[in-house]
Structure formats: structure tokens, C-alpha cells
Design a protein around this motif. Sequence first.
Motif, PDB file in Angstrom:
ATOM      1  N   LEU A  28       0.832  -1.201   0.000  1.00 23.55           N
ATOM      2  CA  LEU A  28       0.000   0.000   0.000  1.00 23.55           C
ATOM      3  C   LEU A  28       0.869   1.255   0.000  1.00 23.55           C
ATOM      4  O   LEU A  28       0.562   2.242  -0.667  1.00 23.55           O
ATOM      5  CB  LEU A  28      -0.944  -0.007   1.208  1.00 23.55           C
ATOM      6  CG  LEU A  28      -2.034  -1.086   1.173  1.00 23.55           C
ATOM      7  CD1 LEU A  28      -2.703  -1.217   2.530  1.00 23.55           C
ATOM      8  CD2 LEU A  28      -3.058  -0.763   0.099  1.00 23.55           C
ATOM      9  N   ARG A  29       1.962   1.214   0.738  1.00 28.24           N
ATOM     10  CA  ARG A  29       2.896   2.345   0.773  1.00 28.24           C
ATOM     11  C   ARG A  29       3.471   2.605  -0.618  1.00 28.24           C
ATOM     12  O   ARG A  29       3.497   3.741  -1.086  1.00 28.24           O
ATOM     13  CB  ARG A  29       4.021   2.058   1.772  1.00 28.24           C
ATOM     14  CG  ARG A  29       5.054   3.160   1.857  1.00 28.24           C
ATOM     15  CD  ARG A  29       6.181   2.788   2.835  1.00 28.24           C
ATOM     16  NE  ARG A  29       7.107   3.877   2.966  1.00 28.24           N
ATOM     17  CZ  ARG A  29       8.139   4.077   2.155  1.00 28.24           C
ATOM     18  NH1 ARG A  29       8.369   3.253   1.157  1.00 28.24           N
ATOM     19  NH2 ARG A  29       8.939   5.113   2.337  1.00 28.24           N
ATOM     20  N   THR A  79      -8.613  -6.430   2.162  1.00 25.62           N
ATOM     21  CA  THR A  79      -9.593  -5.448   1.696  1.00 25.62           C
ATOM     22  C   THR A  79      -9.915  -4.402   2.756  1.00 25.62           C
ATOM     23  O   THR A  79      -9.929  -3.206   2.472  1.00 25.62           O
ATOM     24  CB  THR A  79     -10.882  -6.162   1.253  1.00 25.62           C
ATOM     25  OG1 THR A  79     -10.540  -7.132   0.276  1.00 25.62           O
ATOM     26  CG2 THR A  79     -11.873  -5.180   0.678  1.00 25.62           C
ATOM     27  N   TYR A  80     -10.160  -4.837   3.989  1.00 27.00           N
ATOM     28  CA  TYR A  80     -10.524  -3.886   5.038  1.00 27.00           C
ATOM     29  C   TYR A  80      -9.362  -2.949   5.357  1.00 27.00           C
ATOM     30  O   TYR A  80      -9.548  -1.742   5.511  1.00 27.00           O
ATOM     31  CB  TYR A  80     -10.982  -4.624   6.304  1.00 27.00           C
ATOM     32  CG  TYR A  80     -12.288  -5.349   6.115  1.00 27.00           C
ATOM     33  CD1 TYR A  80     -13.493  -4.658   6.089  1.00 27.00           C
ATOM     34  CD2 TYR A  80     -12.324  -6.724   5.953  1.00 27.00           C
ATOM     35  CE1 TYR A  80     -14.695  -5.314   5.902  1.00 27.00           C
ATOM     36  CE2 TYR A  80     -13.525  -7.395   5.772  1.00 27.00           C
ATOM     37  CZ  TYR A  80     -14.709  -6.678   5.745  1.00 27.00           C
ATOM     38  OH  TYR A  80     -15.892  -7.332   5.564  1.00 27.00           O
ATOM     39  N   THR A  81      -8.165  -3.485   5.450  1.00 30.72           N
ATOM     40  CA  THR A  81      -6.990  -2.656   5.699  1.00 30.72           C
ATOM     41  C   THR A  81      -6.770  -1.698   4.536  1.00 30.72           C
ATOM     42  O   THR A  81      -6.471  -0.525   4.746  1.00 30.72           O
ATOM     43  CB  THR A  81      -5.741  -3.530   5.912  1.00 30.72           C
ATOM     44  OG1 THR A  81      -5.961  -4.372   7.045  1.00 30.72           O
ATOM     45  CG2 THR A  81      -4.504  -2.690   6.152  1.00 30.72           C
ATOM     46  N   SER A  82      -6.939  -2.170   3.304  1.00 24.45           N
ATOM     47  CA  SER A  82      -6.755  -1.321   2.126  1.00 24.45           C
ATOM     48  C   SER A  82      -7.742  -0.159   2.123  1.00 24.45           C
ATOM     49  O   SER A  82      -7.368   0.990   1.848  1.00 24.45           O
ATOM     50  CB  SER A  82      -6.911  -2.128   0.843  1.00 24.45           C
ATOM     51  OG  SER A  82      -5.924  -3.117   0.738  1.00 24.45           O
ATOM     52  N   GLN A 104      -8.737   5.643   3.045  1.00 23.04           N
ATOM     53  CA  GLN A 104      -9.491   6.731   3.676  1.00 23.04           C
ATOM     54  C   GLN A 104      -8.588   7.600   4.542  1.00 23.04           C
ATOM     55  O   GLN A 104      -8.677   8.835   4.520  1.00 23.04           O
ATOM     56  CB  GLN A 104     -10.630   6.163   4.510  1.00 23.04           C
ATOM     57  CG  GLN A 104     -11.734   5.539   3.687  1.00 23.04           C
ATOM     58  CD  GLN A 104     -12.782   4.861   4.558  1.00 23.04           C
ATOM     59  OE1 GLN A 104     -12.979   5.217   5.717  1.00 23.04           O
ATOM     60  NE2 GLN A 104     -13.461   3.868   4.002  1.00 23.04           N
ATOM     61  N   SER A 105      -7.714   6.989   5.322  1.00 14.27           N
ATOM     62  CA  SER A 105      -6.806   7.749   6.178  1.00 14.27           C
ATOM     63  C   SER A 105      -5.807   8.538   5.334  1.00 14.27           C
ATOM     64  O   SER A 105      -5.470   9.674   5.662  1.00 14.27           O
ATOM     65  CB  SER A 105      -6.076   6.817   7.138  1.00 14.27           C
ATOM     66  OG  SER A 105      -5.270   7.549   8.027  1.00 14.27           O
ATOM     67  N   LEU A 106      -5.337   7.932   4.247  1.00 12.84           N
ATOM     68  CA  LEU A 106      -4.423   8.624   3.335  1.00 12.84           C
ATOM     69  C   LEU A 106      -5.097   9.842   2.723  1.00 12.84           C
ATOM     70  O   LEU A 106      -4.499  10.924   2.651  1.00 12.84           O
ATOM     71  CB  LEU A 106      -3.956   7.659   2.240  1.00 12.84           C
ATOM     72  CG  LEU A 106      -3.036   8.223   1.159  1.00 12.84           C
ATOM     73  CD1 LEU A 106      -1.755   8.780   1.763  1.00 12.84           C
ATOM     74  CD2 LEU A 106      -2.714   7.133   0.136  1.00 12.84           C
ATOM     75  N   ALA A 163       1.366   6.600  -6.917  1.00  9.17           N
ATOM     76  CA  ALA A 163       0.194   7.336  -7.392  1.00  9.17           C
ATOM     77  C   ALA A 163       0.215   8.803  -6.986  1.00  9.17           C
ATOM     78  O   ALA A 163      -0.449   9.626  -7.612  1.00  9.17           O
ATOM     79  CB  ALA A 163      -1.078   6.679  -6.861  1.00  9.17           C
ATOM     80  N   GLN A 164       0.943   9.130  -5.906  1.00 10.02           N
ATOM     81  CA  GLN A 164       0.961  10.488  -5.359  1.00 10.02           C
ATOM     82  C   GLN A 164      -0.453  10.968  -5.028  1.00 10.02           C
ATOM     83  O   GLN A 164      -0.755  12.162  -5.118  1.00 10.02           O
ATOM     84  CB  GLN A 164       1.648  11.464  -6.321  1.00 10.02           C
ATOM     85  CG  GLN A 164       3.143  11.257  -6.457  1.00 10.02           C
ATOM     86  CD  GLN A 164       3.876  11.595  -5.171  1.00 10.02           C
ATOM     87  OE1 GLN A 164       3.757  12.700  -4.650  1.00 10.02           O
ATOM     88  NE2 GLN A 164       4.622  10.645  -4.647  1.00 10.02           N
ATOM     89  N   SER A 165      -1.318  10.036  -4.673  1.00 10.82           N
ATOM     90  CA  SER A 165      -2.692  10.356  -4.295  1.00 10.82           C
ATOM     91  C   SER A 165      -3.261   9.164  -3.533  1.00 10.82           C
ATOM     92  O   SER A 165      -2.564   8.177  -3.297  1.00 10.82           O
ATOM     93  CB  SER A 165      -3.552  10.636  -5.536  1.00 10.82           C
ATOM     94  OG  SER A 165      -3.792   9.452  -6.260  1.00 10.82           O
ATOM     95  N   ALA A 166      -4.532   9.250  -3.171  1.00 15.79           N
ATOM     96  CA  ALA A 166      -5.197   8.153  -2.478  1.00 15.79           C
ATOM     97  C   ALA A 166      -5.877   7.212  -3.465  1.00 15.79           C
ATOM     98  O   ALA A 166      -6.579   6.295  -3.052  1.00 15.79           O
ATOM     99  CB  ALA A 166      -6.220   8.701  -1.486  1.00 15.79           C
ATOM    100  N   ARG A 167      -5.672   7.412  -4.754  1.00 14.25           N
ATOM    101  CA  ARG A 167      -6.253   6.526  -5.767  1.00 14.25           C
ATOM    102  C   ARG A 167      -5.330   5.323  -5.964  1.00 14.25           C
ATOM    103  O   ARG A 167      -4.572   5.264  -6.927  1.00 14.25           O
ATOM    104  CB  ARG A 167      -6.473   7.275  -7.076  1.00 14.25           C
ATOM    105  CG  ARG A 167      -7.657   8.232  -6.995  1.00 14.25           C
ATOM    106  CD  ARG A 167      -7.794   8.972  -8.281  1.00 14.25           C
ATOM    107  NE  ARG A 167      -6.669   9.921  -8.349  1.00 14.25           N
ATOM    108  CZ  ARG A 167      -6.782  11.201  -8.601  1.00 14.25           C
ATOM    109  NH1 ARG A 167      -7.933  11.718  -8.867  1.00 14.25           N
ATOM    110  NH2 ARG A 167      -5.729  11.987  -8.607  1.00 14.25           N
ATOM    111  N   ILE A 168      -5.426   4.405  -5.003  1.00  7.07           N
ATOM    112  CA  ILE A 168      -4.583   3.212  -5.036  1.00  7.07           C
ATOM    113  C   ILE A 168      -5.483   1.988  -5.193  1.00  7.07           C
ATOM    114  O   ILE A 168      -6.660   2.030  -4.854  1.00  7.07           O
ATOM    115  CB  ILE A 168      -3.711   3.104  -3.771  1.00  7.07           C
ATOM    116  CG1 ILE A 168      -4.555   3.111  -2.498  1.00  7.07           C
ATOM    117  CG2 ILE A 168      -2.690   4.231  -3.732  1.00  7.07           C
ATOM    118  CD1 ILE A 168      -3.768   2.929  -1.220  1.00  7.07           C
TER     119      ILE A 168
END
Length: 170
Positions: free
Chosen positions: A132-133, A151-154, A159-161, A139-144
Motif C-alpha cells: 500500500l505504501r 480489503t478492510y486494511t486497504s 481513507q486515512s491517506l 500514485a501520489q494520491s489516495a487513488r490506489i
Amino acid sequence: MHALRKSRPLRRVVLASAATVSGLVMLLSLKPHTPPQIAAAPAPAASSGSGATAGSDGSGSSSGGSSSGGTSSGGRSTGTKTTTGDTVQTRWGPVQVRITVRNGKITDVTAVSYPSENPRDQEINGYAIPQLRRQALAAQSARIDGVSGATYTSDGYRQSLQSALDSAGL
């Protein structure tokens, strides 16, 4: 005379029972494989300034902290700024992300808290958090995309990102 003839049915039952018990003992004596080592999340940069530890224990408030760095009149950051995103409650536990932004670009993403209460959580997130990091930095954004099997962690990470990016003005 052969040991398993019909004239001695009790002997056949005893031998079959002994074989079954021996097989069960051997099966239960097998050791499970060694669980994979957990990948440690990289430590936040020590030179990012003071006050960057807000909410680092995972039980903090939902607003993030920030540290050194100014903004120009255009709204883009000049210098280094560290922001902690909201703590997102997932089915398996809280997820919180801290980002470091330098000159308007994400230079570091750290998972401050994530589910790690049991060995299965540690196994899944030891694999998922580094991926995820990498996705967030690329991506330089939250569009990962997220990580299959986490799934839940992602979703919580995303959302936190996004919350951290909003706080940083990106």
C-alpha cells in the motif's frame, strides 16, 4: 495360519484400531510451517520536526498533526510537512496513516496503526502495508488499488491517506 483370517475377527479389529491410532498420532505430531516474518513499517523521519507524533498510538483523535514547512501564496507546500490522517475504524481494527510532503510531493507514507492483534493480522498486514505504501508513493494520491486479501486494511488505509492529503492541502 494367516493372522487376518476370518477365524480370528478380534485380531483383525485390534490391528485395524492400532493402525488407525498410529496414523492419527503421526498426523497430529506434524508441526505447522513457520509463519512468515512480519515486515516492519519504516520509521518516520526524525528530521521532520517536532509535533509529528500526534495520534501515533492509534487511539488519538481523528485530526492529524503537522510539522515544519510553510506554504506559498499558490497553496502548494514549500519545505517539508508531516500530516497524520484520521483514524479509520475497520472490521479488524483501526488504520491510520502519516504522510510526509516535500515541495508538494509525497515523499513518505507510514502506517501509524493497523490491525496486528493476532498472527493472521500480522501476516496479512506485514504483506499488505508495504504494498500500500508503494502504491501511494507511485500514485501520489489516495487513488490506489489496494491489496487482495487485505480489503478492510486497504479501504481504511485509503481513507486515512485521503484525510492526510486533505489536511496537507494536496
